[in-house]
Write a protein that holds these residues in place. Structure first.
Motif, short mmCIF file in Angstrom:
data_model
loop_
_atom_site.label_atom_id
_atom_site.label_comp_id
_atom_site.label_asym_id
_atom_site.label_seq_id
_atom_site.Cartn_x
_atom_site.Cartn_y
_atom_site.Cartn_z
N GLU A 70 1.07 -1.11 -0.09
CA GLU A 70 -0.03 -0.27 0.18
C GLU A 70 0.79 1.23 -0.13
O GLU A 70 2.05 1.47 1.14
N GLN A 71 0.44 2.26 -0.69
CA GLN A 71 1.40 3.41 -0.47
C GLN A 71 1.64 4.05 0.22
O GLN A 71 2.67 4.51 0.48
N ASP A 72 0.82 4.02 1.17
CA ASP A 72 1.11 4.78 2.11
C ASP A 72 1.48 4.28 3.87
O ASP A 72 1.19 4.76 4.86
N SER A 88 12.87 -8.98 -3.22
CA SER A 88 13.23 -6.96 -3.27
C SER A 88 12.19 -5.98 -3.32
O SER A 88 13.14 -5.20 -3.62
N GLY A 89 11.30 -6.48 -3.97
CA GLY A 89 10.94 -5.24 -4.81
C GLY A 89 8.86 -5.26 -4.99
O GLY A 89 8.59 -6.86 -4.66
N ALA A 90 8.16 -4.76 -4.60
CA ALA A 90 6.64 -4.74 -5.27
C ALA A 90 6.14 -4.24 -6.24
O ALA A 90 6.95 -2.81 -6.09
N PRO A 91 5.12 -4.38 -6.19
CA PRO A 91 4.13 -2.95 -7.27
C PRO A 91 3.54 -2.56 -5.57
O PRO A 91 3.26 -3.11 -4.80
N VAL A 92 3.22 -0.81 -5.94
CA VAL A 92 2.25 -0.36 -5.65
C VAL A 92 0.88 -0.11 -5.86
O VAL A 92 1.23 0.21 -7.34
N ALA A 93 -0.17 0.20 -4.54
CA ALA A 93 -1.32 0.27 -5.14
C ALA A 93 -1.77 1.30 -4.54
O ALA A 93 -1.53 1.52 -3.37
N GLU A 94 -2.97 2.06 -4.94
CA GLU A 94 -3.52 3.05 -3.68
C GLU A 94 -4.87 1.96 -3.12
O GLU A 94 -4.76 1.08 -3.16
N GLY A 95 -6.09 3.38 -2.37
CA GLY A 95 -6.42 2.29 -1.36
C GLY A 95 -7.60 1.52 -2.08
O GLY A 95 -8.00 0.36 -2.04
N GLU A 96 -8.02 1.75 -3.81
CA GLU A 96 -8.76 1.19 -4.57
C GLU A 96 -8.44 -0.24 -5.19
O GLU A 96 -8.73 -1.15 -6.07
N GLY A 97 -6.99 0.46 -4.95
CA GLY A 97 -6.59 -1.16 -6.00
C GLY A 97 -5.88 -1.39 -7.41
O GLY A 97 -5.27 -1.66 -6.95
N LYS A 98 -5.68 0.62 -7.21
CA LYS A 98 -5.12 0.72 -8.89
C LYS A 98 -3.18 1.06 -8.29
O LYS A 98 -3.19 1.37 -7.28
N LEU A 99 -3.33 0.21 -9.48
CA LEU A 99 -1.46 0.69 -9.11
C LEU A 99 -0.50 1.42 -9.36
O LEU A 99 -1.49 2.85 -10.67
N VAL A 100 0.01 2.32 -8.78
CA VAL A 100 0.65 3.50 -9.17
C VAL A 100 2.16 3.69 -8.93
O VAL A 100 2.68 4.60 -8.84
N GLY A 101 2.78 3.11 -8.46
CA GLY A 101 4.21 2.94 -8.48
C GLY A 101 4.51 0.89 -8.72
O GLY A 101 4.05 -0.15 -8.04
N GLU A 179 -4.75 -5.91 -16.18
CA GLU A 179 -5.66 -6.25 -17.26
C GLU A 179 -6.44 -4.56 -17.82
O GLU A 179 -5.09 -3.67 -17.71
N ALA A 180 -6.58 -4.63 -18.69
CA ALA A 180 -7.30 -3.67 -19.29
C ALA A 180 -8.21 -2.34 -18.24
O ALA A 180 -7.65 -1.30 -18.35
N ASP A 181 -8.23 -2.88 -17.63
CA ASP A 181 -9.40 -1.93 -16.63
C ASP A 181 -8.70 -1.36 -15.20
O ASP A 181 -8.78 -1.10 -14.22
N GLY A 182 -6.99 -2.11 -15.74
CA GLY A 182 -5.98 -1.19 -14.41
C GLY A 182 -6.10 -2.31 -13.29
O GLY A 182 -4.98 -2.22 -12.57
N ARG A 183 -6.56 -3.21 -12.58
CA ARG A 183 -6.50 -4.56 -12.18
C ARG A 183 -5.43 -5.15 -12.13
O ARG A 183 -5.33 -5.90 -13.28
N PRO A 184 -4.37 -5.70 -11.33
CA PRO A 184 -3.50 -6.04 -11.65
C PRO A 184 -4.01 -7.52 -11.26
O PRO A 184 -4.48 -7.80 -10.60
N VAL A 185 -2.74 -8.12 -12.06
CA VAL A 185 -3.14 -10.03 -12.10
C VAL A 185 -2.14 -11.15 -11.60
O VAL A 185 -2.37 -11.83 -11.82
N GLY A 186 -1.05 -9.95 -11.53
CA GLY A 186 0.23 -11.02 -11.96
C GLY A 186 1.62 -10.09 -11.71
O GLY A 186 1.39 -9.02 -12.10
#
Lengths: 206, 178
Positions: A70-72, A88-101, A179-186
């Motif tokens: 989570e970004q916060d 050693s790292g991971a994607p970061v999502a904001e509250g609604e699950g959208k990837l931000v970094g 996915e096309a809707d921005g939902r991370p799947v893997g």
């Protein structure tokens, strides 16, 4: 580290003698010269590799479910999670699950003032000659403060050829798949990519 | 690649075949030529016809001795002979006054036609040439030369190839029909 590129996958270099030995296993007169056969083999092999590289897609080789920070989240919490997961790292999502970094060791090292790619010896030297080792800089910060943004992402349909090009051109080690809707799947990591080459080698056996 | 350098070759011959392959090549070609020659000498000869032409000796090499070859498949055997016979008879009838020209045209046009129709069969070149240089007995057949001896002879050779080549486990004929 250089990621393998499609054009570097040259065919196994068979000799004309290999062809002659193989021909001896087939009864009957084969009216092609070993040299011509070798030429056909090499051209066909190159086509097969291209086809395999293009048919093997992110969705086939990615790791899922995806572990997301989570970004916060504070860096202290994130470090504890990453070390527990031995990654050693991971994607970061904001509250609604959208990837931000995406956050990786590089971002931590940058934040500590070492630049993106220090060697262990540089860090050791710094820590031995300075007090506090600069790790203190990581307190009171959140993942959102240090992550790399926007994230470089891939789609499930992306071929492993495209992914490996992306890895080497953007100098990244992990690619979240959305996915096309921005939902991370893997996520596809360098390890996944290396493993996919083993799959290719297995598949290309006759 | 340098023009003269190309003449050096540098490639290698395919390996020698085993004894079984030699044996079955022999059985096949003996039976095939025997069948054609028996029909020729015992039946057709008396009727002023023929079934045996020199190019069948060459076909025997392919359809009994190199049965995997694309050149030896039924499409090539029948198509190559029949097309070349048509070209050969036509070349003789149009250009027979200039035998050197008729011979060259017959063979060269046959090869071109066989390439274009994917029926390349080397003995076809001989079939076309025989239509020109085969003498009075061939010339008087006219276009009958296409049917007897050419097509009929090739069919007899093909039937023998189908029977003999499929007897041993190690052999299979044809690879494809058409």
């Amino acid at each position: 580290m250089q990621a393998p590129r499609t054009e570097e996958l040259s065919p196994l270099d068979i000799s004309e003698n290999d062809v002659i030995e193989a021909m001896k296993h087939i009864t009957g007169y084969i009216d092609i010269t070993p040299g011509d056969f070798k030429e056909i083999y090499q051209a066909a092999y190159t086509l097969a590799i291209k086809r395999l590289v293009n048919t093997l897609k992110a969705v086939h080789i990615m790791s899922s479910p995806l572990f997301v920070l989570e970004q916060d989240m504070t860096l202290v919490q994130a470090v504890a999670l990453l070390s527990a997961k031995k990654i050693s790292g991971a994607p970061v999502a904001e509250g609604e699950g959208k990837l931000v970094g995406v956050v990786s060791e590089k971002d931590f090292l940058k934040e500590m003032g070492f630049g993106a790619t220090p060697s262990f010896m540089q860090i050791a030297n710094h820590c031995l000659s300075h007090k506090g080792c600069m790790i203190g800089k990581l307190h009171n910060k959140t993942i959102g403060d240090i992550m790399t943004r926007p994230p470089i992402t891939g789609t499930p349909e992306m071929s492993i050829g495209t992914i490996s090009t992306l890895f080497s051109q953007r100098r990244i080690n992990r690619l979240p798949i959305v996915e096309a809707d921005g939902r991370p799947v893997g996520i596809v990591t360098r390890t996944d990519l290396a493993h996919s080459l083993t799959v290719l080698a297995e598949r290309s056996k006759p | 690649m340098n023009y003269l350098h190309k003449m050096k070759g540098g490639g290698q011959s395919p390996p020698k075949v085993g004894w079984a392959e030699v044996f079955w090549s022999w059985i096949g070609s003996f039976s095939g030529l025997a069948a054609v020659a028996l029909i020729h000498y015992n039946i057709l000869d008396e009727m002023g016809l023929m079934l045996i032409i020199g190019s069948f000796g060459a076909s025997a090499v392919l359809i009994y001795g190199a049965i995997r070859s694309p050149l030896a498949q039924p499409r090539n055997l029948l198509g190559g002979h029949i097309l070349s016979a048509i070209v050969g008879v036509t070349a003789f009838q149009w250009l027979g006054g200039q035998p050197w020209l008729a011979a060259a045209v017959a063979v060269s046009i046959s090869i071109a036609m066989m390439h274009l129709t994917m029926t390349l069969h080397p003995p076809g070149g001989a079939t076309a040439l025989i239509a020109v240089i085969g003498g009075e007995s061939v010339h008087q057949l006219g276009y009958l030369y296409v049917v007897i001896p050419t097509a009929l002879g090739a069919i007899v050779m093909l039937i023998v190839a189908l029977i003999i080549n499929n007897i041993p486990k190690s052999r299979k004929y044809p690879e494809f029909w058409f």
